[in-house]
Design a protein around this motif. Structure first.
Motif, PDB file in Angstrom:
ATOM      1  N   ALA A 206       0.842  -1.200   0.000  1.00  0.00           N
ATOM      2  CA  ALA A 206       0.000   0.000   0.000  1.00  0.00           C
ATOM      3  C   ALA A 206       0.876   1.249   0.000  1.00  0.00           C
ATOM      4  O   ALA A 206       2.005   1.210   0.502  1.00  0.00           O
ATOM      5  N   ARG A 219      -4.301   9.531  -8.548  1.00  0.00           N
ATOM      6  CA  ARG A 219      -4.246   8.297  -7.757  1.00  0.00           C
ATOM      7  C   ARG A 219      -3.974   7.103  -8.693  1.00  0.00           C
ATOM      8  O   ARG A 219      -3.147   6.251  -8.403  1.00  0.00           O
ATOM      9  N   GLN A 220      -4.695   7.091  -9.818  1.00  0.00           N
ATOM     10  CA  GLN A 220      -4.514   5.982 -10.758  1.00  0.00           C
ATOM     11  C   GLN A 220      -3.066   5.885 -11.214  1.00  0.00           C
ATOM     12  O   GLN A 220      -2.486   4.808 -11.308  1.00  0.00           O
ATOM     13  N   GLN A 223      -0.935   4.525  -8.449  1.00  0.00           N
ATOM     14  CA  GLN A 223      -1.174   3.076  -8.312  1.00  0.00           C
ATOM     15  C   GLN A 223      -0.485   2.302  -9.432  1.00  0.00           C
ATOM     16  O   GLN A 223       0.058   1.232  -9.206  1.00  0.00           O
ATOM     17  N   ARG A 224      -0.548   2.889 -10.634  1.00  0.00           N
ATOM     18  CA  ARG A 224       0.054   2.211 -11.777  1.00  0.00           C
ATOM     19  C   ARG A 224       1.582   2.160 -11.594  1.00  0.00           C
ATOM     20  O   ARG A 224       2.203   1.127 -11.748  1.00  0.00           O
ATOM     21  N   ASN A 227       2.322  -0.022  -8.569  1.00  0.00           N
ATOM     22  CA  ASN A 227       1.670  -1.325  -8.654  1.00  0.00           C
ATOM     23  C   ASN A 227       1.048  -1.762  -7.326  1.00  0.00           C
ATOM     24  O   ASN A 227       1.180  -2.910  -6.893  1.00  0.00           O
ATOM     25  N   THR A 228       0.392  -0.814  -6.676  1.00  0.00           N
ATOM     26  CA  THR A 228      -0.198  -1.107  -5.369  1.00  0.00           C
ATOM     27  C   THR A 228      -1.301  -0.080  -5.097  1.00  0.00           C
ATOM     28  O   THR A 228      -1.262   1.016  -5.670  1.00  0.00           O
ATOM     29  N   PRO A 229      -2.296  -0.404  -4.255  1.00  0.00           N
ATOM     30  CA  PRO A 229      -3.332   0.600  -3.977  1.00  0.00           C
ATOM     31  C   PRO A 229      -2.786   1.811  -3.216  1.00  0.00           C
ATOM     32  O   PRO A 229      -1.861   1.675  -2.401  1.00  0.00           O
ATOM     33  N   ALA A 230      -3.372   2.980  -3.494  1.00  0.00           N
ATOM     34  CA  ALA A 230      -2.937   4.218  -2.823  1.00  0.00           C
ATOM     35  C   ALA A 230      -4.110   4.810  -2.052  1.00  0.00           C
ATOM     36  O   ALA A 230      -5.204   4.947  -2.596  1.00  0.00           O
ATOM     37  N   TYR A 231      -3.876   5.132  -0.788  1.00  0.00           N
ATOM     38  CA  TYR A 231      -4.953   5.602   0.091  1.00  0.00           C
ATOM     39  C   TYR A 231      -4.699   7.019   0.585  1.00  0.00           C
ATOM     40  O   TYR A 231      -3.562   7.393   0.901  1.00  0.00           O
ATOM     41  N   GLN A 249     -10.054   0.406   2.403  1.00  0.00           N
ATOM     42  CA  GLN A 249      -9.733  -0.239   1.134  1.00  0.00           C
ATOM     43  C   GLN A 249     -10.816  -0.080   0.077  1.00  0.00           C
ATOM     44  O   GLN A 249     -10.610  -0.408  -1.083  1.00  0.00           O
ATOM     45  N   GLN A 251     -11.746   2.761  -0.964  1.00  0.00           N
ATOM     46  CA  GLN A 251     -11.303   3.961  -1.700  1.00  0.00           C
ATOM     47  C   GLN A 251     -12.477   4.809  -2.154  1.00  0.00           C
ATOM     48  O   GLN A 251     -12.512   5.315  -3.266  1.00  0.00           O
TER      49      GLN A 251
END
Ligand code: DLL
Length: 432
Positions: A206, A219-220, A223-224, A227-231, A249, A251
């Motif tokens: 994360a 954000r996208q 994340q790209r 390579n992980t979710p961003a909060y 999670q 988002q």
């Protein structure tokens, strides 16, 4: 995982009961211990006993950043100074900064709300967290640090800067969570690319990002790249720092820690409280803060609240991400900057015309601020060598005022556009 199920999953009735009890206590404490509030309440004919329901909060006067500044440095404290164990200040405000003082208990609250938030991202004691927020008067570094340590994560307190090193450490220490401002995150990714390190190969689960505005596209992109979710992490110095609200999670909006910070949305013009789901200015009241109670603070941040059921099980009210400000504050490399500060710095220097423009761009994901200033005709006829010296002098003055280095461009007299109404001074060309 939920860090504190009892607090984060209360029913609405339980929550409202707790909020009211805490509000009554904090209003009383503020009235009895902070002369500023006593006077404000007296001037408005309000007594702590008038708070009988949560709706009564609307009777209380609003507090602004200027109010906090007027009692600089310690006038908002509700405890003897020796009980304050830590101080932080807001970055770059005009004149004096606002000061935030924390007792031991307040640091515990800060640790608790950040522990909840990091747990929302999926953090556990098995994780290694790289904290790129600055440690110092800025609240970012310590806020994340306290939360992470409360859970028992291994913290890499690397702070901001040394970008190549950041990437090396991230890889060598096998960091699983990284915290940054969105713009610094993208810069990190870019430097990693230059160093031929594939950020996708990092072992991240994360990233947490906040302290400045961003868009869903940004954000996208983060994340790209990682390579992980961003909060999202939201907070402000005056209330506690990071930890006021964070994303789970799903988002889909940030959970406000509303057992500690009570949110309202007001119309910034009429100052009337708006119903849920309507967009307006966020106003926050600290319900538990001991050292420095803050009642109905106008954040100037624009958002809305919504009370939808969240699949994560938390019942903490949600707020939309911040989509704007009601004032002209900019955040440049995470530092709050007001155009009036630039003006103040310029006015201290002879030979400048009071015409200037601020242009903020984000080449290669790093914020760059350019200040174009008109030189007086005499100045402009000077030798190039002297002009270079003047430019440097202006840059130093601005640095002194806002704590950031900017590029100054001297332009010929009468070349900047004049306006007939409100001057447009700021051109924010960044893509958020
Ligand atoms: O920026 C606290 C913080 C540190 C938050 C680290 C998150 C992570 P200040 O320097 O006092 O405190 O600035 C507060 O920054 O009123 C917003 O305008 C803006 N801001 C903070 N978080 C976000 C966010 C810290 N997630 C001001 N999205 C606030 C948009 C944000 N704007």
């Amino acid at each position: 995982m939920i860090w504190n199920e009892e607090a984060e999953c209360m029913t609405r009735e339980e929550k409202e009961k707790l909020q009211l009890k805490r509000l009554q206590e904090i209003v009383k404490r503020a009235y009895e211990n902070v002369p500023f509030y006593r006077k404000r309440f007296d001037d408005n004919n309000i007594k702590p006993e008038d708070i009988k329901t949560m709706k009564d909060i609307e009777k209380l006067p609003l507090t602004t950043k200027d109010d906090l500044r007027e009692v600089y440095p310690f006038g908002m404290f509700a405890v003897p100074r020796k009980e304050i164990v830590e101080l932080h200040t807001s970055s770059g405000t005009t004149g004096k900064p606002t000061v935030s003082g924390y007792t031991k208990k307040d640091i515990e609250i800060w640790s608790e709300v950040m522990a909840r938030g990091l747990t929302m991202f999926g953090a556990t004691e098995d994780d290694i967290i790289q904290n790129t927020h600055g440690y110092g008067l800025f609240t970012g570094g310590f806020g994340v640090h306290y939360g992470a340590q409360k859970i028992g994560l291994t913290v890499i307190p690397i702070s901001t800067g040394q970008t190549k090193r950041q990437i090396e450490i991230m890889k060598d220490f096998n960091a699983s969570i990284v915290i940054f401002t969105p713009s610094y995150g993208l810069y990190l990714a870019e430097v990693a690319e230059e160093e031929e390190l594939d950020t996708k190969e990092l072992n991240l689960k994360a990233v947490g990002f906040g302290a400045e505005m961003w868009t869903e596209e940004m954000r996208q992109e983060i994340q790209r790249r990682f390579n992980t979710p961003a909060y999202n992490i939201y907070g402000l110095t005056e209330i506690i720092g990071p930890g006021v609200a964070l994303e789970c999670q799903e988002q889909d909006g940030l959970h406000v820690m509303d057992d500690h910070f009570y949110p309202e949305i007001i119309d910034p013009k009429t100052l009337q409280t708006l119903p849920e789901e309507e967009k307006g200015e966020l106003v926050l009241t600290t319900l538990t803060r001991h050292g420095m109670p803050v009642i109905r603070f106008r954040t100037k941040d624009i958002t809305s609240l919504k009370r939808s059921e969240c699949s994560c099980g938390r019942t903490l009210i949600k707020m939309d991400r911040i989509t704007g400000r009601t004032d002209d504050m900019l955040k440049v490399r995470g530092v709050a900057v007001f155009p009036s500060q630039i003006e103040k710095a310029l006015l201290k220097i002879d030979g400048l015309e009071p015409h200037y423009q601020i242009i903020v761009t984000r080449p290669k994901h790093l914020d760059v601020m350019e200040v174009q200033v008109e030189a007086s005709p005499e100045l402009f006829s000077d030798e190039v060598k002297e002009l270079v010296g003047i430019k440097k002098n202006i840059e130093d003055h601005i640095h002194n005022e806002i704590g950031l280095r900017v590029n100054v461009t001297l332009v010929e007299p009468k070349t900047l556009p004049r306006s007939e109404g409100k001057a447009v001074r700021v051109f924010d060309k960044r893509e958020f």
